[in-house]
Write an enzyme that holds these catalytic residues in place. Structure first.
Site, PDB file in Angstrom:
ATOM      1  N   ASN A   1     -28.672  37.084  63.528  1.00  0.00           N
ATOM      2  CA  ASN A   1     -28.352  35.726  63.067  1.00  0.00           C
ATOM      3  C   ASN A   1     -28.277  34.707  64.201  1.00  0.00           C
ATOM      4  OD1 ASN A   1     -26.020  37.601  63.326  1.00  0.00           O
ATOM      5  ND2 ASN A   1     -24.856  35.718  63.278  1.00  0.00           N
TER       6      ASN A   1
ATOM      7  N   GLN B   1     -30.235  37.889  57.109  1.00  0.00           N
ATOM      8  CA  GLN B   1     -31.053  36.791  57.652  1.00  0.00           C
ATOM      9  C   GLN B   1     -32.545  36.968  57.383  1.00  0.00           C
ATOM     10  OE1 GLN B   1     -29.923  33.988  58.715  1.00  0.00           O
ATOM     11  NE2 GLN B   1     -27.759  34.454  59.026  1.00  0.00           N
TER      12      GLN B   1
ATOM     13  N   HIS C   1     -26.272  32.993  49.544  1.00  0.00           N
ATOM     14  CA  HIS C   1     -26.212  31.636  50.108  1.00  0.00           C
ATOM     15  C   HIS C   1     -27.106  31.459  51.327  1.00  0.00           C
ATOM     16  CE1 HIS C   1     -23.354  31.881  53.666  1.00  0.00           C
ATOM     17  NE2 HIS C   1     -23.031  33.010  53.081  1.00  0.00           N
TER      18      HIS C   1
ATOM     19  N   THR D   1     -14.730  41.765  36.411  1.00  0.00           N
ATOM     20  CA  THR D   1     -15.649  41.241  35.395  1.00  0.00           C
ATOM     21  C   THR D   1     -16.896  40.655  36.051  1.00  0.00           C
ATOM     22  OG1 THR D   1     -13.782  40.793  33.956  1.00  0.00           O
ATOM     23  CG2 THR D   1     -15.839  39.611  33.460  1.00  0.00           C
TER      24      THR D   1
ATOM     25  N   CYS E   1     -15.248  27.419  72.702  1.00  0.00           N
ATOM     26  CA  CYS E   1     -14.492  27.008  73.895  1.00  0.00           C
ATOM     27  C   CYS E   1     -13.010  26.977  73.572  1.00  0.00           C
ATOM     28  CB  CYS E   1     -14.909  25.616  74.330  1.00  0.00           C
ATOM     29  SG  CYS E   1     -16.627  25.521  74.762  1.00  0.00           S
TER      30      CYS E   1
END
Ligand code: PLP
Length: 379
Positions: free
Chosen positions: A151, A181, A203, A239, A324
């Site tokens: 990724n 990916q 997604h 469900t 950072c």
């Protein structure tokens, strides 16, 4: 807006949004797929049809597919569930340090529980050391865990070679692959590959968040992660969501249309950016043969986050991988494992594309990089 952060998530397709909104208003589809009455049956039929459609995209059977909430859940279920259920298969797991946290966290926990986890070295090309794999795999090796496309860099796993090595050393060793990916970008034939376990996430291919997939090859037994009413052959209780299954099936189906043509266009965008960026004090960190949907690049003079925010001012969205903190600068563990120079890694930015990005956007991106450099008088 220019969205070059598709490895983080993709925009749901209009077709997907339309389907979900229609389904939500469909009086025949809101029943519980587990109910025995007609309302349940019509929901169940539509739900199973979606599962069949997804399964056919990967050349597998509907019964081998489990819907989950995300690929992280799929990874947890696959790895943990396999090792706990198949203790006699061995106690050794082989992987790399460049896996997604969804895999690494599970491996760390298993290691704490006494499993022997071997992390293969990774080369500058992002690929695991196959000679080392051949030398460490033995009768105790229960599972191999790898990612098809990384990724952060787009590095592609030499999967067929890994399968060959595994078969020559220990046919009982199972393989888990994270296809998060690569799904929707490369054709994936799980039947032909013959691997045992795999994960996917809707997604990442323009479906909805909250919808993951887990492939469990017929005959492979694993301990379920979620117990309850025994839905999905007991592999994942709860469900079933008709809306998620149907939207995932549609997003996946649409991603398969012209998949090779899209790869070609994204390759052109990637090549253009590579050649223009190296003229502009940037270093490409993605391997040459990486999947072109991901381009990891280090900008001289700009720490990752600074460049991200500079680009954001032009409505261009990218990703940083190094985090950072006030005291220490952490670089990406993936780049670190690949042996990338610390300074380069500190300035790494990930661009990640979808089939909807265009060459015009890539040109604007380069223009804006020039403006940013001029603004900071670095050229
Ligand atoms: N594996 C890889 C390679 C990923 O890139 C991601 C998400 O970024 C995941 C797993 C986790 O996916 P999900 O968001 O569906 O849990």
């Amino acid at each position: 807006m220019i969205y070059f952060d598709n490895s983080a998530t993709t925009k749901p397709l209009d077709e997907v949004a339309k389907l979900v909104s229609e389904d939500l208003q469909n009086d025949e589809l809101w029943g519980n797929p587990g109910s025995l009455h007609e309302l349940g049956t019509s929901a169940y039929k539509a739900y199973i049809k979606a599962k069949e459609d997804i399964a056919s995209c990967f050349s597998i059977r509907e019964q081998e597919l489990v819907f989950t909430s995300c690929a992280t859940e799929s990874a947890n279920t696959a790895i943990n569930g396999f090792l706990k259920r198949n203790k006699r298969n061995g106690r050794t797991i082989i992987s790399t340090k460049t896996e997604h946290r969804a895999t690494l966290s599970v491996l760390e926990k298993l290691s704490d529980e006494g499993f022997n986890v071997i992390y293969l070295n990774v080369g500058p090309d992002g690929k695991p050391d196959l000679e080392q794999l051949a030398s460490v795999i033995d009768g105790d090796t229960s599972l191999l865990c790898f990612t098809h496309v990384n990724n952060e860099t787009g590095a592609i796993l030499p999967l067929k070679e890994i399968i060959e090595i595994k078969n020559s050393k220990n046919r009982n060793t199972a393989i888990y692959i994270d296809f998060v990916q690569s799904a929707g970008k490369l054709k994936i034939d799980l039947r032909e590959l013959g691997i045992e376990l795999a994960s996917f996430s809707a997604h990442k291919f323009h479906g909805l968040k909250g919808s993951g997939l887990l492939y469990i090859k017929n005959g492979i037994r694993i301990d379920p992660f979620i117990l309850g009413g025994g839905q999905q052959n007991g592999m994942r209780s709860g469900t079933e969501s008709l809306y998620l299954s149907r939207s995932t099936a549609l997003a996946l189906k649409l991603s398969q249309t012209d998949i090779d043509e899209h790869l070609k266009i994204v390759s052109e965008i990637n090549s253009y950016l590579r050649s223009e960026l190296v003229k502009r004090k940037a270093t490409i960190l993605s391997p040459e043969d990486a999947l072109p949907y991901v381009l990891n690049v280090s900008f001289e003079g700009f720490e990752s986050e600074t460049m991200l925010h500079c680009l954001e001012r032009y409505n261009i969205y990218v990703s940083t991988i190094s985090a950072c903190s006030s005291k220490t600068k952490k670089i990406s563990y993936v780049l670190e494992a690949m042996g990338v120079d610390r300074k380069l890694a500190t300035n790494a930015v990930r661009l990640s594309f979808s089939r909807f990005n265009t060459m015009d956007e890539a040109k604007i991106f380069i223009e804006k990089i020039d403006e940013i450099y001029q603004l900071f008088a670095l050229r």
